[in-house]
Design a protein around this motif. Structure first.
Motif, PDB file in Angstrom:
ATOM      1  N   ALA A  61       0.841  -1.208   0.000  1.00 48.97           N
ATOM      2  CA  ALA A  61       0.000   0.000   0.000  1.00 48.97           C
ATOM      3  C   ALA A  61       0.875   1.257   0.000  1.00 48.97           C
ATOM      4  O   ALA A  61       0.507   2.289  -0.557  1.00 48.97           O
ATOM      5  N   ASP A  62       2.056   1.164   0.636  1.00 52.97           N
ATOM      6  CA  ASP A  62       2.944   2.340   0.680  1.00 52.97           C
ATOM      7  C   ASP A  62       3.880   2.378  -0.532  1.00 52.97           C
ATOM      8  O   ASP A  62       4.714   3.265  -0.648  1.00 52.97           O
ATOM      9  N   LYS A  63       3.742   1.406  -1.439  1.00 51.06           N
ATOM     10  CA  LYS A  63       4.540   1.326  -2.681  1.00 51.06           C
ATOM     11  C   LYS A  63       6.045   1.295  -2.404  1.00 51.06           C
ATOM     12  O   LYS A  63       6.845   1.729  -3.212  1.00 51.06           O
ATOM     13  N   SER A  64       6.422   0.801  -1.218  1.00 49.91           N
ATOM     14  CA  SER A  64       7.839   0.876  -0.832  1.00 49.91           C
ATOM     15  C   SER A  64       8.702  -0.181  -1.520  1.00 49.91           C
ATOM     16  O   SER A  64       9.914  -0.058  -1.587  1.00 49.91           O
ATOM     17  N   ARG A  65       8.062  -1.251  -2.016  1.00 50.11           N
ATOM     18  CA  ARG A  65       8.853  -2.261  -2.724  1.00 50.11           C
ATOM     19  C   ARG A  65       8.607  -2.094  -4.218  1.00 50.11           C
ATOM     20  O   ARG A  65       7.475  -2.192  -4.679  1.00 50.11           O
ATOM     21  N   TYR A  66       9.670  -1.804  -4.943  1.00 48.99           N
ATOM     22  CA  TYR A  66       9.517  -1.605  -6.389  1.00 48.99           C
ATOM     23  C   TYR A  66      10.815  -1.953  -7.098  1.00 48.99           C
ATOM     24  O   TYR A  66      11.873  -2.038  -6.479  1.00 48.99           O
ATOM     25  N   ARG A  67      10.700  -2.160  -8.402  1.00 49.61           N
ATOM     26  CA  ARG A  67      11.901  -2.450  -9.168  1.00 49.61           C
ATOM     27  C   ARG A  67      11.660  -2.051 -10.618  1.00 49.61           C
ATOM     28  O   ARG A  67      10.538  -2.151 -11.115  1.00 49.61           O
ATOM     29  N   ALA A  68      12.695  -1.620 -11.295  1.00 51.25           N
ATOM     30  CA  ALA A  68      12.616  -1.316 -12.728  1.00 51.25           C
ATOM     31  C   ALA A  68      13.800  -1.995 -13.396  1.00 51.25           C
ATOM     32  O   ALA A  68      14.918  -1.916 -12.895  1.00 51.25           O
ATOM     33  N   ASN A  69      13.563  -2.679 -14.518  1.00 53.18           N
ATOM     34  CA  ASN A  69      14.627  -3.421 -15.184  1.00 53.18           C
ATOM     35  C   ASN A  69      14.629  -3.113 -16.683  1.00 53.18           C
ATOM     36  O   ASN A  69      13.609  -3.260 -17.346  1.00 53.18           O
ATOM     37  N   ASP A  70      15.798  -2.686 -17.199  1.00 53.65           N
ATOM     38  CA  ASP A  70      15.922  -2.307 -18.621  1.00 53.65           C
ATOM     39  C   ASP A  70      16.193  -3.497 -19.543  1.00 53.65           C
ATOM     40  O   ASP A  70      16.115  -3.357 -20.768  1.00 53.65           O
ATOM     41  N   ASP A  71      16.552  -4.635 -18.978  1.00 49.42           N
ATOM     42  CA  ASP A  71      16.836  -5.852 -19.748  1.00 49.42           C
ATOM     43  C   ASP A  71      17.619  -5.593 -21.043  1.00 49.42           C
ATOM     44  O   ASP A  71      17.189  -5.956 -22.139  1.00 49.42           O
ATOM     45  N   GLY A  72      18.759  -4.918 -20.892  1.00 51.83           N
ATOM     46  CA  GLY A  72      19.642  -4.750 -22.052  1.00 51.83           C
ATOM     47  C   GLY A  72      19.397  -3.492 -22.874  1.00 51.83           C
ATOM     48  O   GLY A  72      20.193  -3.159 -23.753  1.00 51.83           O
ATOM     49  N   GLU A  73      18.301  -2.783 -22.623  1.00 57.88           N
ATOM     50  CA  GLU A  73      18.094  -1.488 -23.297  1.00 57.88           C
ATOM     51  C   GLU A  73      19.016  -0.475 -22.609  1.00 57.88           C
ATOM     52  O   GLU A  73      19.482  -0.716 -21.491  1.00 57.88           O
ATOM     53  N   PRO A  74      19.282   0.688 -23.269  1.00 54.97           N
ATOM     54  CA  PRO A  74      20.122   1.695 -22.601  1.00 54.97           C
ATOM     55  C   PRO A  74      19.567   2.049 -21.210  1.00 54.97           C
ATOM     56  O   PRO A  74      18.352   2.031 -21.019  1.00 54.97           O
ATOM     57  N   ASN A  75      20.478   2.345 -20.266  1.00 57.33           N
ATOM     58  CA  ASN A  75      20.089   2.672 -18.891  1.00 57.33           C
ATOM     59  C   ASN A  75      18.928   3.648 -18.809  1.00 57.33           C
ATOM     60  O   ASN A  75      18.945   4.697 -19.448  1.00 57.33           O
ATOM     61  N   HIS A  76      17.950   3.311 -17.996  1.00 57.05           N
ATOM     62  CA  HIS A  76      16.789   4.184 -17.696  1.00 57.05           C
ATOM     63  C   HIS A  76      15.895   4.477 -18.908  1.00 57.05           C
ATOM     64  O   HIS A  76      15.080   5.379 -18.860  1.00 57.05           O
ATOM     65  N   SER A  77      16.059   3.714 -19.999  1.00 57.18           N
ATOM     66  CA  SER A  77      15.229   4.020 -21.174  1.00 57.18           C
ATOM     67  C   SER A  77      13.973   3.145 -21.230  1.00 57.18           C
ATOM     68  O   SER A  77      13.090   3.376 -22.041  1.00 57.18           O
ATOM     69  N   ALA A  78      13.904   2.120 -20.355  1.00 56.35           N
ATOM     70  CA  ALA A  78      12.765   1.199 -20.425  1.00 56.35           C
ATOM     71  C   ALA A  78      12.093   0.998 -19.065  1.00 56.35           C
ATOM     72  O   ALA A  78      10.928   1.340 -18.882  1.00 56.35           O
TER      73      ALA A  78
END
Length: 200
Positions: A61-78
């Motif tokens: 509910a507090d959205k404290s657990r999160y993750r973002a993964n680019d899987d080989g795309e340029p950093n932070h682009s996906a």
């Protein structure tokens, strides 16, 4: 304590095309990191011939657990653009995977950001949004004589039963709204011979 969150009712899918590249966005309601791993494995198997399987999720509910993964795309682009869309829709317990089939023309970082963002937004727009309460699972162990007391508490709080075993020793797994966890635990423990534990 905040224990309410917005999530999606069921999985949705959207397709975005740009210069021959295909971006398939798949959104899922999720509850645990274990579940996320399983869905990712299934998607990678189904779209095994895709170039990238980028994803992001938020949990709690507090959205404290999160993750973002680019899987080989340029950093932070996906991963980040996907996560950004989940956040701007104010959702949690949501996983979005965007599967990319490369079309031969490079899109550049800004083109990729737009593509991942748009595909995710389209998938989330199709979803029915639900408001839910964060819950925990409690397991009660007790003898047969305590059955009536335990069941009347379950009824009083209208608690969904997730699992039950009634033998000489009874075991009951119930789902409890997080805000009521202490209160329900205390009431169950007030019944003589009842042991309660929190399931992780």
């Amino acid at each position: 304590m905040q224990d309410t969150y917005r999530t999606i009712a069921a999985p949705t899918e959207a397709l975005y095309k740009e210069k021959g590249s295909k971006f398939i966005a798949l959104a899922y309601p999720v509850y645990t990191e274990e579940e996320i791993k399983e869905i990712l494995a299934e998607v990678k198997k189904k779209y095994y011939d895709a170039r990238h399987h980028c994803y992001a999720y938020t949990l709690g509910a507090d959205k404290s657990r999160y993750r973002a993964n680019d899987d080989g795309e340029p950093n932070h682009s996906a991963g980040d653009p996907i996560l950004g869309q989940i956040r701007s829709a104010d959702l949690s317990n949501v996983l979005v995977i965007v599967v990319r089939y490369f079309g031969g023309t490079k899109l550049g970082v800004s083109g990729l950001i737009t593509a991942y963002k748009t595909a995710t937004a389209d998938a989330l727009e199709q979803a029915t949004i639900l408001e839910k309460h964060e819950t925990v699972l409690l397991q009660a162990h007790y003898g047969y004589p305590q059955m009536n007391d335990v069941m009347s508490l379950v009824k009083e709080y209208d608690l969904p039963v997730r699992d039950q075993q009634f033998e000489l020793d009874c075991k009951l797994t119930i789902e409890v709204r997080k805000a009521l966890q202490e209160e329900v635990t205390a009431k169950l423990q007030d019944v003589e011979g009842v042991e309660v534990k929190l399931l992780e």
